[in-house]
Design an enzyme around this catalytic site. Sequence first.
Site, PDB file in Angstrom:
ATOM      1  N   LYS A 218      -1.315  -8.438  11.433  1.00  0.00           N
ATOM      2  CA  LYS A 218      -1.072  -8.340  12.880  1.00  0.00           C
ATOM      3  C   LYS A 218      -1.910  -9.402  13.582  1.00  0.00           C
ATOM      4  CE  LYS A 218      -0.067  -3.377  12.926  1.00  0.00           C
ATOM      5  NZ  LYS A 218       1.255  -3.165  13.447  1.00  0.00           N
TER       6      LYS A 218
ATOM      7  N   HIS B  16      -5.582   0.956   6.515  1.00  0.00           N
ATOM      8  CA  HIS B  16      -5.558   0.277   7.814  1.00  0.00           C
ATOM      9  C   HIS B  16      -6.859   0.460   8.607  1.00  0.00           C
ATOM     10  CE1 HIS B  16      -1.477  -0.162   6.733  1.00  0.00           C
ATOM     11  NE2 HIS B  16      -0.989   0.930   7.270  1.00  0.00           N
TER      12      HIS B  16
ATOM     13  N   LYS C 116       0.847  -1.180   0.000  1.00  0.00           N
ATOM     14  CA  LYS C 116       0.000   0.000   0.000  1.00  0.00           C
ATOM     15  C   LYS C 116       0.889   1.237   0.000  1.00  0.00           C
ATOM     16  CE  LYS C 116      -0.560   2.516   3.384  1.00  0.00           C
ATOM     17  NZ  LYS C 116       0.497   2.994   4.275  1.00  0.00           N
TER      18      LYS C 116
ATOM     19  N   LYS D 233      -0.078  11.345  13.831  1.00  0.00           N
ATOM     20  CA  LYS D 233       1.335  11.261  14.207  1.00  0.00           C
ATOM     21  C   LYS D 233       1.575  12.263  15.333  1.00  0.00           C
ATOM     22  CE  LYS D 233       3.008   9.230  10.055  1.00  0.00           C
ATOM     23  NZ  LYS D 233       3.166   7.822  10.402  1.00  0.00           N
TER      24      LYS D 233
ATOM     25  N   GLU E  83       0.175   7.299  16.861  1.00  0.00           N
ATOM     26  CA  GLU E  83       1.628   7.094  16.771  1.00  0.00           C
ATOM     27  C   GLU E  83       2.336   8.259  17.437  1.00  0.00           C
ATOM     28  OE1 GLU E  83       3.000   5.181  12.926  1.00  0.00           O
ATOM     29  OE2 GLU E  83       1.496   6.613  12.248  1.00  0.00           O
TER      30      GLU E  83
HETATM   31  C1  BG6 Z   1       2.275   2.496   7.461  1.00  0.00           C
HETATM   32  C2  BG6 Z   1       2.211   3.991   7.278  1.00  0.00           C
HETATM   33  O1  BG6 Z   1       1.432   1.857   6.542  1.00  0.00           O
HETATM   34  O2  BG6 Z   1       1.859   2.173   8.779  1.00  0.00           O
HETATM   35  C3  BG6 Z   1       3.075   4.694   8.306  1.00  0.00           C
HETATM   36  O3  BG6 Z   1       2.670   4.318   5.962  1.00  0.00           O
HETATM   37  C4  BG6 Z   1       2.708   4.248   9.699  1.00  0.00           C
HETATM   38  O4  BG6 Z   1       2.963   6.110   8.183  1.00  0.00           O
HETATM   39  C5  BG6 Z   1       2.687   2.727   9.803  1.00  0.00           C
HETATM   40  O5  BG6 Z   1       3.697   4.775  10.596  1.00  0.00           O
HETATM   41  C6  BG6 Z   1       2.133   2.270  11.141  1.00  0.00           C
HETATM   42  O6  BG6 Z   1       2.287   0.887  11.256  1.00  0.00           O
HETATM   43  P1  BG6 Z   1       2.436   0.184  12.681  1.00  0.00           P
HETATM   44  O7  BG6 Z   1       2.528  -1.278  12.335  1.00  0.00           O
HETATM   45  O8  BG6 Z   1       3.695   0.733  13.284  1.00  0.00           O
HETATM   46  O9  BG6 Z   1       1.222   0.534  13.450  1.00  0.00           O
END
Ligand code: BG6
Length: 492
Positions: A184, A242, A150, A341, A218
Amino acid sequence: MAKIIPVNEFDCIVFGATGDLTLRKLLPALYHRLLDGQIRPSSRIIAVARSRLDDDAYRARAREEALGHHVADEDRKDETVSTFLGMISYVSLDAAQSSDWGQLRDLLGQQPDRIRVFYLATSPELYGPISHNIGEQGLVTPNSRVVLEKPIGRDLPSACAINDEVGRVFEERQIFRIDHYLGKETVQNLMALRFANSIFERLWNGDVIDHVQITVAETVGVEGRGGYYDHSGALRDMVQNHLLQLLCLLAMESPLSLDADPVRDEKLKVLRALQKIEPHEVANVTVRGQYTHGAIDGKPVKGYLEDLGADGSRTETFVAVKCRINTLRWANVPFYLRTGKRLPSKFSGIVVQFRSPPFSIFPVDKSEMQPNKLIIRLQPEEGMRLEMMTKEPGPGGLRLRSTGLDISFEKTFAIRYPDAYERLLMDTVRGQATLFMRRDEVEAAWSWVEPIIEAWANRPEAPKPYPAGSWGPTASIALIERDGRTWHEEIA
Ligand code: BG6
């Protein structure tokens, strides 16, 4: 102990082999599968990139940057590391061009009948040209698959164009579109929760559920990915894929089986039932934000524009959206999604909040009565908590308190949680596509997101600023409080 079923020998051809995804995720994932005995050492990893490197130079980078930084010390076993590096060869090739394919052709020609996984860890604009060249070079065998990361495109037309281009070379059954959230463990667990436990499925509807919250928070900023991120933003980067995939797994009807198409058919129905957000509603049901300087864990951090090194940008690093699913099951249940973020903690979780009892026999203040909540922690500290009202022990009147039935998956299963890519890579080798997105799913997700993108582009206001380390713009709090509800920060 986890049960390991070894996969057949394969050749995995990784395009974009010097990039961040390959070094941070793909090589460590393949290493772990070798360490656990799932991959046979006769399988090959053929790393392809434009840089002029030879096998030894690339192996040295793989050892240092991939295994050195992204595999835990106790898992780096000398013998396995050297077997793993021995499985890797490097091909210097500009895969978007049609020349120079001789070396790769020769290497693959040594094992014509093997499973071939073409992994495109490149930017999406290259998916079409690289697939075209793979086809031109006669490298697609019946045992081949192609894996696309993606984002598939940046809007509906570009996603359709990529799907068309790749579809001219590979059949749909050979195309594996990754959304790593589906790999996951706790995300897969959503299906177990819903369809292997009769107690929840009976309650899974608007008669009993008040609303659902999905949060993916995040603490990181855009790190070194500003170039990509500024053209994308949180809606395209996280929500279109997601968060909508999580929503699908929560809201879908029971599939006929766990095979790829029955599961994807049900997810597609949810995406198609999502109520379109009309331009005049966008300001009411969506919030976009951009972080400014602030502090995370007490340490000062820069704002988005400083991270980017730019004077201005209207790219959102935070999104909150209220959505509705037009089905009998969900018509009166809002789903609130948010992601951002530079929020105060790294946390992905779902809160399913049930309705309050319509009448109370207890002589307690209304505010003491908390509705039941099912809190699903996807990461970190994977687990689940069901919050219930209980009587506080002791004499002196009847007092109620909300307490939790808590399950920690980590403590219950006491194994290392494999990274999502480990599962997904093995599924591509097996040809098992249940955890991958089908073409129509990706396009339905873009169709729902597009009116929001367009309305934002047409509005004069910029994203609302929020200080790094906060839970996003105050408008996000207002979005849910207007409905008499609140975000559950305490789950993070
Ligand atoms: C990615 C995004 O698909 O998923 C990122 O491009 C993001 O920006 C990441 O940080 C988050 O993934 P995870 O597994 O750390 O929650």
